[in-house]
Design an enzyme around this catalytic site. Structure first.
Site, PDB file in Angstrom:
ATOM      1  N   ASP A   1     -64.565  17.566 -15.529  1.00 49.32           N
ATOM      2  CA  ASP A   1     -63.533  18.059 -14.599  1.00 49.32           C
ATOM      3  C   ASP A   1     -63.121  19.481 -14.997  1.00 49.32           C
ATOM      4  O   ASP A   1     -62.312  20.119 -14.324  1.00 49.32           O
ATOM      5  CB  ASP A   1     -62.343  17.099 -14.501  1.00 49.32           C
ATOM      6  N   SER A   2     -63.734  20.004 -16.061  1.00 51.24           N
ATOM      7  CA  SER A   2     -63.611  21.434 -16.379  1.00 51.24           C
ATOM      8  C   SER A   2     -64.128  22.271 -15.216  1.00 51.24           C
ATOM      9  O   SER A   2     -63.879  23.476 -15.164  1.00 51.24           O
ATOM     10  CB  SER A   2     -64.383  21.769 -17.660  1.00 51.24           C
TER      11      SER A   2
ATOM     12  N   ASP B   1     -66.870  12.875 -15.108  1.00 54.16           N
ATOM     13  CA  ASP B   1     -65.460  12.723 -15.476  1.00 54.16           C
ATOM     14  C   ASP B   1     -64.678  12.061 -14.351  1.00 54.16           C
ATOM     15  O   ASP B   1     -64.828  12.436 -13.182  1.00 54.16           O
ATOM     16  CB  ASP B   1     -64.840  14.110 -15.707  1.00 54.16           C
TER      17      ASP B   1
ATOM     18  N   LYS C   1     -66.407   9.136 -17.595  1.00 58.89           N
ATOM     19  CA  LYS C   1     -65.624   9.449 -18.797  1.00 58.89           C
ATOM     20  C   LYS C   1     -64.142   9.415 -18.445  1.00 58.89           C
ATOM     21  O   LYS C   1     -63.745   9.903 -17.383  1.00 58.89           O
ATOM     22  CB  LYS C   1     -66.003  10.822 -19.363  1.00 58.89           C
TER      23      LYS C   1
ATOM     24  N   GLU D   1     -60.029   9.860 -20.347  1.00 57.90           N
ATOM     25  CA  GLU D   1     -59.307  10.411 -21.500  1.00 57.90           C
ATOM     26  C   GLU D   1     -58.219   9.446 -21.965  1.00 57.90           C
ATOM     27  O   GLU D   1     -57.573   8.795 -21.148  1.00 57.90           O
ATOM     28  CB  GLU D   1     -58.660  11.745 -21.102  1.00 57.90           C
TER      29      GLU D   1
ATOM     30  N   GLU E   1     -62.161  16.212 -29.003  1.00 53.82           N
ATOM     31  CA  GLU E   1     -61.970  17.619 -28.644  1.00 53.82           C
ATOM     32  C   GLU E   1     -60.852  18.248 -29.475  1.00 53.82           C
ATOM     33  O   GLU E   1     -59.765  17.676 -29.603  1.00 53.82           O
ATOM     34  CB  GLU E   1     -61.634  17.727 -27.141  1.00 53.82           C
TER      35      GLU E   1
HETATM   36  O1  KIV Z   1     -64.396  18.495 -18.626  1.00 51.39           O
HETATM   37  C1  KIV Z   1     -65.154  18.783 -19.571  1.00 51.39           C
HETATM   38  O2  KIV Z   1     -65.998  19.694 -19.475  1.00 51.39           O
HETATM   39  C2  KIV Z   1     -65.013  18.033 -20.807  1.00 51.39           C
HETATM   40  C3  KIV Z   1     -65.728  18.553 -22.014  1.00 51.39           C
HETATM   41  C4  KIV Z   1     -65.051  19.772 -22.524  1.00 51.39           C
HETATM   42  C5  KIV Z   1     -65.867  17.520 -23.055  1.00 51.39           C
HETATM   43  O3  KIV Z   1     -64.342  17.056 -20.846  1.00 51.39           O
END
Ligand code: KIV
Length: 271
Positions: free
Chosen positions: A50-51, A89, A119, A121, A189
């Site tokens: 989600d980056s 994510d 994924k 968090e 992280e």
């Molecule tokens: O969203 C993302 O790119 C991430 C990585 C930095 C692990 O969660």
């Protein structure tokens, strides 16, 4: 392997078995072309992070990213990958409210992108319940502890986690909870190397670090950061493996000069 032979796709089992044997390589991607390139480069995992909200859309945090956006980018990445495992994510508020929400949204991601895992968090009891339900439904889950970007507002900004007394023990407890809930791997992280080493030793699932030192079972970086596409972004943990920002400015500048100078398109590039 002959040119027509497809490489064997990497599975959850492969990733788990790498712990303690072989470092795991993970990279983010958000579109089909970069996905194809990173897959050809031989990474094990491609994370549709989600980056994308920060990196591609210029948002200050990941909080605005939606399910539709993750599905759009996830499906594009899956179309470019034939070997690596693709993890998508789950965006902010797609799994925090209830286990039912988490299941429905993880199910949508798997069905509509063809990705191999999701994924999430966090490591409290609520998140563990979500991980357990998704895993039981047949959806592999990667955890994410330490600095968790979706909690940037409660964490007080983008900062290294795990430095205060008791933090290492709390992180180990959370990592074990995530593992026991069924997660097959765990991103760590922005945590000090010693803390990441202790967490890695405390669990049987592989840890994948970003800003977490050399002792995790694998490493992940954001692709555009590694490529140096944002030359002003250089946190301590990041290594630029290319300087594409300068290359892009130079290429586009030369195109502009050629257009303005009447040199492009020439006869060779015209019908
Ligand atoms: O969203 C993302 O790119 C991430 C990585 C930095 C692990 O969660």
């Amino acid at each position: 392997m002959s040119a027509s032979e497809k490489p064997r796709a990497i599975t959850v089992r492969d990733i788990r078995q790498k712990k303690g044997r072989e470092p795991i390589v993970c990279i983010t991607a958000y579109d089909v072309l970069f996905a194809k390139l990173v897959d050809q480069a031989g990474v094990d995992l491609v994370l549709v992070g989600d980056s994308v909200g920060n990196v591609v859309a210029g948002q200050p945090t990941t909080l605005a990213v939606t399910m539709e956006q993750m599905i759009y980018h996830g499906a594009a990445v899956v179309r470019g990958v034939s070997r690596a495992m693709v993890v998508v994510d789950m965006p902010f508020m797609s799994y925090q409210v209830s286990t039912e929400d988490a299941l429905r949204n993880a199910g949508r991601i798997m069905k509509e992108t063809n990705a191999h895992a999701v994924k999430v968090e966090g490591g409290d009891a609520d998140i563990a319940a979500r991980i357990q339900a998704m895993t039981r439904a047949g959806i592999p889950v990667m955890g994410h502890l330490g600095f968790t970007p979706q909690s940037v507002n409660t964490l007080g900004g983008f900062r290294v986690q795990g430095r205060a007394p008791g933090d290492q023990e709390r992180l180990i407890e959370e990592a074990r909870r995530v593992e026991n809930a069924g997660a097959y791997s765990l991103v760590l992280e922005l945590v000090p190397s010693g803390v990441a080493q202790a967490v890695t030793a405390a669990v049987r699932i592989p840890t994948i670090g970003i800003g977490a030192g050399p002792d995790c079972d694998g490493q992940v970086l954001v692709l555009y950061d590694l490529l140096g596409l944002n030359d002003r972004f250089k946190p301590k943990f990041l290594q630029h493996y290319a300087a594409l920002a300068a290359d892009v400015r130079s290429a586009v500048g030369r195109f502009a000069d050629d257009v303005r100078g009447g040199r492009y398109p020439d006869a060779d590039h015209s019908f």
